[in-house]
Each structure stands twice: as C-alpha cells, then as structure tokens.
Design a protein around this motif. Sequence first.
Motif, PDB file in Angstrom:
ATOM      1  N   SER A 117      -2.128 -10.839  -1.209  1.00  0.00           N
ATOM      2  CA  SER A 117      -2.171  -9.659  -2.084  1.00  0.00           C
ATOM      3  C   SER A 117      -1.092  -8.660  -1.694  1.00  0.00           C
ATOM      4  CB  SER A 117      -3.537  -8.963  -1.961  1.00  0.00           C
ATOM      5  OG  SER A 117      -3.639  -8.381  -0.676  1.00  0.00           O
ATOM      6  N   GLY A 118      -0.907  -7.680  -2.578  1.00  0.00           N
ATOM      7  CA  GLY A 118       0.048  -6.622  -2.304  1.00  0.00           C
ATOM      8  C   GLY A 118      -0.381  -5.739  -1.140  1.00  0.00           C
ATOM      9  N   SER A 119      -1.675  -5.434  -1.070  1.00  0.00           N
ATOM     10  CA  SER A 119      -2.162  -4.569   0.019  1.00  0.00           C
ATOM     11  C   SER A 119      -1.880  -5.198   1.381  1.00  0.00           C
ATOM     12  CB  SER A 119      -3.676  -4.352  -0.108  1.00  0.00           C
ATOM     13  OG  SER A 119      -4.000  -3.773  -1.340  1.00  0.00           O
ATOM     14  N   GLY A 159      -3.691   1.834   1.714  1.00  0.00           N
ATOM     15  CA  GLY A 159      -4.452   2.898   1.052  1.00  0.00           C
ATOM     16  C   GLY A 159      -4.042   4.269   1.555  1.00  0.00           C
ATOM     17  N   THR A 160      -3.704   4.362   2.848  1.00  0.00           N
ATOM     18  CA  THR A 160      -3.261   5.655   3.386  1.00  0.00           C
ATOM     19  C   THR A 160      -1.868   5.996   2.871  1.00  0.00           C
ATOM     20  OG1 THR A 160      -4.499   5.136   5.396  1.00  0.00           O
ATOM     21  CG2 THR A 160      -3.037   7.029   5.487  1.00  0.00           C
ATOM     22  N   THR A 162      -0.774   5.269   0.058  1.00  0.00           N
ATOM     23  CA  THR A 162      -0.906   5.579  -1.367  1.00  0.00           C
ATOM     24  C   THR A 162      -1.063   7.090  -1.573  1.00  0.00           C
ATOM     25  OG1 THR A 162      -1.768   3.409  -1.952  1.00  0.00           O
ATOM     26  CG2 THR A 162      -2.473   5.240  -3.346  1.00  0.00           C
ATOM     27  N   GLY A 163      -0.408   7.588  -2.623  1.00  0.00           N
ATOM     28  CA  GLY A 163      -0.425   9.038  -2.852  1.00  0.00           C
ATOM     29  C   GLY A 163      -1.530   9.496  -3.784  1.00  0.00           C
ATOM     30  N   ILE A 164      -2.695   8.876  -3.690  1.00  0.00           N
ATOM     31  CA  ILE A 164      -3.836   9.277  -4.522  1.00  0.00           C
ATOM     32  C   ILE A 164      -4.952   9.716  -3.575  1.00  0.00           C
ATOM     33  CG2 ILE A 164      -5.523   8.494  -6.250  1.00  0.00           C
ATOM     34  CD1 ILE A 164      -3.467   6.317  -7.043  1.00  0.00           C
ATOM     35  N   PRO A 165      -5.152  11.038  -3.419  1.00  0.00           N
ATOM     36  CA  PRO A 165      -6.087  11.536  -2.403  1.00  0.00           C
ATOM     37  C   PRO A 165      -7.495  10.947  -2.525  1.00  0.00           C
ATOM     38  CG  PRO A 165      -4.786  13.329  -3.321  1.00  0.00           C
ATOM     39  CD  PRO A 165      -4.455  12.117  -4.130  1.00  0.00           C
ATOM     40  N   ASP A 166      -7.944  10.658  -3.772  1.00  0.00           N
ATOM     41  CA  ASP A 166      -9.293  10.100  -3.943  1.00  0.00           C
ATOM     42  C   ASP A 166      -9.481   8.821  -3.140  1.00  0.00           C
ATOM     43  OD1 ASP A 166     -10.138  12.027  -5.594  1.00  0.00           O
ATOM     44  OD2 ASP A 166     -10.055  10.865  -7.459  1.00  0.00           O
ATOM     45  N   MET A 167      -8.393   8.080  -2.957  1.00  0.00           N
ATOM     46  CA  MET A 167      -8.527   6.797  -2.265  1.00  0.00           C
ATOM     47  C   MET A 167      -8.702   6.967  -0.757  1.00  0.00           C
ATOM     48  SD  MET A 167      -6.094   4.277  -4.446  1.00  0.00           S
ATOM     49  CE  MET A 167      -6.454   2.891  -3.392  1.00  0.00           C
ATOM     50  N   GLN A 168      -8.399   8.168  -0.248  1.00  0.00           N
ATOM     51  CA  GLN A 168      -8.562   8.403   1.188  1.00  0.00           C
ATOM     52  C   GLN A 168      -9.834   9.205   1.504  1.00  0.00           C
ATOM     53  OE1 GLN A 168      -4.748  10.023   0.949  1.00  0.00           O
ATOM     54  NE2 GLN A 168      -4.175   7.926   0.449  1.00  0.00           N
ATOM     55  N   ALA A 169     -10.415   9.799   0.452  1.00  0.00           N
ATOM     56  CA  ALA A 169     -11.559  10.695   0.668  1.00  0.00           C
ATOM     57  C   ALA A 169     -12.784   9.910   1.125  1.00  0.00           C
ATOM     58  CB  ALA A 169     -11.866  11.431  -0.631  1.00  0.00           C
ATOM     59  N   LEU A 175      -5.251   5.693   8.259  1.00  0.00           N
ATOM     60  CA  LEU A 175      -4.156   5.352   9.181  1.00  0.00           C
ATOM     61  C   LEU A 175      -3.452   6.630   9.622  1.00  0.00           C
ATOM     62  CD1 LEU A 175      -2.587   2.757  10.256  1.00  0.00           C
ATOM     63  CD2 LEU A 175      -0.924   3.271   8.466  1.00  0.00           C
ATOM     64  N   PRO A 176      -3.327   6.867  10.934  1.00  0.00           N
ATOM     65  CA  PRO A 176      -2.618   8.081  11.365  1.00  0.00           C
ATOM     66  C   PRO A 176      -1.110   7.947  11.173  1.00  0.00           C
ATOM     67  CG  PRO A 176      -3.309   6.805  13.277  1.00  0.00           C
ATOM     68  CD  PRO A 176      -3.802   6.059  12.059  1.00  0.00           C
ATOM     69  N   ASN A 177      -0.422   9.083  11.269  1.00  0.00           N
ATOM     70  CA  ASN A 177       1.047   9.111  11.260  1.00  0.00           C
ATOM     71  C   ASN A 177       1.661   8.629   9.940  1.00  0.00           C
ATOM     72  OD1 ASN A 177       0.432   9.837  13.840  1.00  0.00           O
ATOM     73  ND2 ASN A 177       1.837   8.427  14.836  1.00  0.00           N
TER      74      ASN A 177
END
Length: 454
Positions: A117-119, A159-160, A162-169, A175-177
Amino acid sequence: MTISLSATELENLDRRHVIHPHQRPDRQDRRVMVRGQGSTVWDAAGRDFLDALGGGIWVAQVGHGRTELAEAAKEQSLSLAHFTTFFEYTNDKAARLAGRLAALAPDHINRMYFTNSGSEGVDTAIKLARLYHHHRGESSRTWILARHYGYHGSSYGSGTATGIPDMQAAVGPNLPNVEKLMPPYAYRAEFYGGQDVTDFLIAELTATIERIGAENIAAMIGEPVLGGGGVIAPPADYWPRVREVLSKHGILLIADEVITAFGRTGAWFDSAQRGMQPDLIVTAKGLTSGYQPLGAVLMSDAIGETVPAIGGSFFHGHTYAGHPVACAVALANLDIIESEGLLDRSLKIGAGFRSGLAAAADLPTVGDVRVEGATVGIELVTDKATRESLPPDLALAVADELYYNHGILTRNYGATLVLSPPLVFTDEETARTSAALTEVLARVDIEGCRIAPC
Ligand code: PMP
C-alpha cells in the motif's frame, strides 16, 4: 457455493459488520458494487454508474474488467501463489518488475522495495531517509518536513505526515519530529500575504530549516500535485527551487506519487516533469490499476547503495513484499499502459475536461477548475469574489446528486469535487460527465443549503 443475497441483504450485512475507512455516522446508505467493465460499474441492484473516480479511489487506470490482468493473476496463482522476498529469497516476477520500474524511472533510480500500500511505502521511505543519514554518521537527522493539505496515508508515520488534523486527533502520540509547511496553493492567494507563492514558500522553508537545524532534518515529503488536498498543482518554479534549497542542506526529497505515477497526470512519474529530482519515489495505486494491492518505493543509487551496503541489513519487511501474483499483474498492467498509449490518453482526457467544464467555470459557485491530466479538482465557493469555501456538506450533496440522479461517481474532498477516471475514459464519457457536473452545479442553492430540484 455462494448463496445469492439481495441488494438489501448485502447492504444490511455491510451496515452491521463492516467498518469503512473515513466512515461518517450520519451516512448510513450503502453502495454495494459488484461488477465493472471499462469505465462502468454496476451495483448489487443492477444499476450502472459511470466511474469518474477510478474505482472510487484514484485507481482503475486501465479500466475495469481487463482479461489480461485476470489471466496474469490466474497464471501466477497456479504456478507460484507466493514466495517471499525476505532474506536472500526472491521470485521471478518481483525481479522482473523491479527491472521494469528501474527502466522507467529517472537514471539515478535503480532499486526498489515492494509494499502492499501507499501508507507502507511512505513509512518505508521515512525509515530509509533516516537510515541513510544514520549510516553516513548523521544520526541526528530525524525530522521530516511535510505539508498542510498533503495526504500520505493512515499508518502512524504516513498519517502524521498527512496534513489533515482529524487524522491525528485522539490517537496520539503520533510520530515525533514531523513539521508541516504551507502548500503551494495559488488559488488561496490570501495564504501568502500578497507575495509570490514560491518566494513565500522558499522563505518559509529556509526559515524552518534554520529553526530546526539542517543537521536535524532527514527529508521533506510531498506529492508533486496535491491529490486528496484538492488536486493542487504548484507553480512551475516551486519544486526546482525547493530541490535546490534541500540539496544545499543535505536534506532528501521524497515524492509521494501514489496518485500521480503511472499516467494519472500524463507521465510515468509526475515528479520527472516538475523538476523535483526526488531521492525517493513512493508509488502504489496505478502500479496495478488497483487490481492487486501493491506498491513500490523507488530509491536513488545513493540510498540503495548506502542502506544495505554500509548498514549490513535492512531490518524492515512485509510478508507480502514483492508478492508474485501482484507483481505479475503489475507487469501486465504496465504493458497495457504502454501499448495503449494511456499516458497520452490521460492528457487528452484532461483537454476534454478543460473544454467540457468551461461553462461550469463561469457558475457563481465554481471558484477554480484545476485539470492535471486525467484528474480534476473543482473548488466550490459561496462567493467568487471572497472565495469563501462552500460548506463541505453542500459539496457532498453535489456528489450525491450526480450519483443518484445522473449515475456518475465523483467525490468531494472538503469543498473540492474530484474526478480521477480510468485512463480509458472516452471522449463521450468525458463530455457526459462535464455536462452532468455543469447541470448539477447550476442548481446549488447556497441559501437553502441544498441542490435545488430540477
Ligand atoms: N499517498 C497519497 C498521495 C495517497 O493519495 C494515498 C491514498 N489515497 C496514500 C499515500 C496512501 O495509500 P494507501 O491508502 O494505499 O495506504
């Protein structure tokens, strides 16, 4: 034996047992697809739909129902269904596909790692970038620069990024850094305070590198053209200038080409036509046209020779990496893309949408029509002058209207309607999709927050 189930029974089974990606609790209708041919798909009730969304998710490049790909899968399943590429093992199809990709890729790229997969590909690329620096004695280089509006996947790393905050909430720590930069989004001129888009973004990139310290940054990741963010192409000088700054500071560049590679925008690799010169290219979807779950991370010789050679081992692996059935299908898929001239066809589809949507562009709710080969983003607004975004639910209502009343599959990403049809979309299908879109967009009733009846 398969017990036959009615459309309603299938919908109920699904509703009861399947958790959907990006599911919304207020959306309880189910659309059960059972068959596809060319650019048409049929649901369980026998209704046909024009698939202007490529399997609903930017795939189906060679169209649905291709016998050649089914034959390739069958033949390979019978001869050797799976044999690992772990350790020193391999299989003939993985080796052949890697060679084929090396021939298609830019000259400095000759090695690949296969994923499902892409991820997984994005996670792999992030690890490779960090490992590369580690093996060269620069272990402090761990930071990853990514962008708001970027989409890179659903695993923790991707996912980190990715620039969609909902996906990190609510699922942290992530992922740090990872640091997010602004995207090159010319239509949203207000983001750049009146400055030239690229000048603004280069200044931001330079200031960010200074703040974090080049010696702490491993890589920057970006889609050559933002896909899920709304089909947003950068100004022509953006990637060459970003590349120049990154090179000056020893920072690697990862091109996320999960959507763009293999013809979506008219090239084998979109990064090559935008002066990106990436060190790593992440691919998936179009590699098999979605017929098998397969991705590949293509890497520069510098990375390919550093990571395994100096590090000794690459402690990373997926059971199905280089799966022979998936690789056999990919080889047959690449044959079709080449022999049927689908890269050129992609550009022709784009030209068809550009003229077909010319009238739609003048409608009061259409802010911007962006066409990049066989992918289109139509950004909807409540007011052309202020460019205020249409409420996403109203953009979704447009997609619903096209689905239920025109039998055409599209989707909204926020306030942007997206098209990514098969690369075998005909001129007639392009014209029909454009006409239906124009008709529905003319009925958007902003005050009533609905699509006005015909
Ligand atoms: N990168 C990009 C640019 C994508 O569009 C996607 C998925 N749409 C991914 C990565 C993630 O791929 P997957 O869903 O196969 O994990």
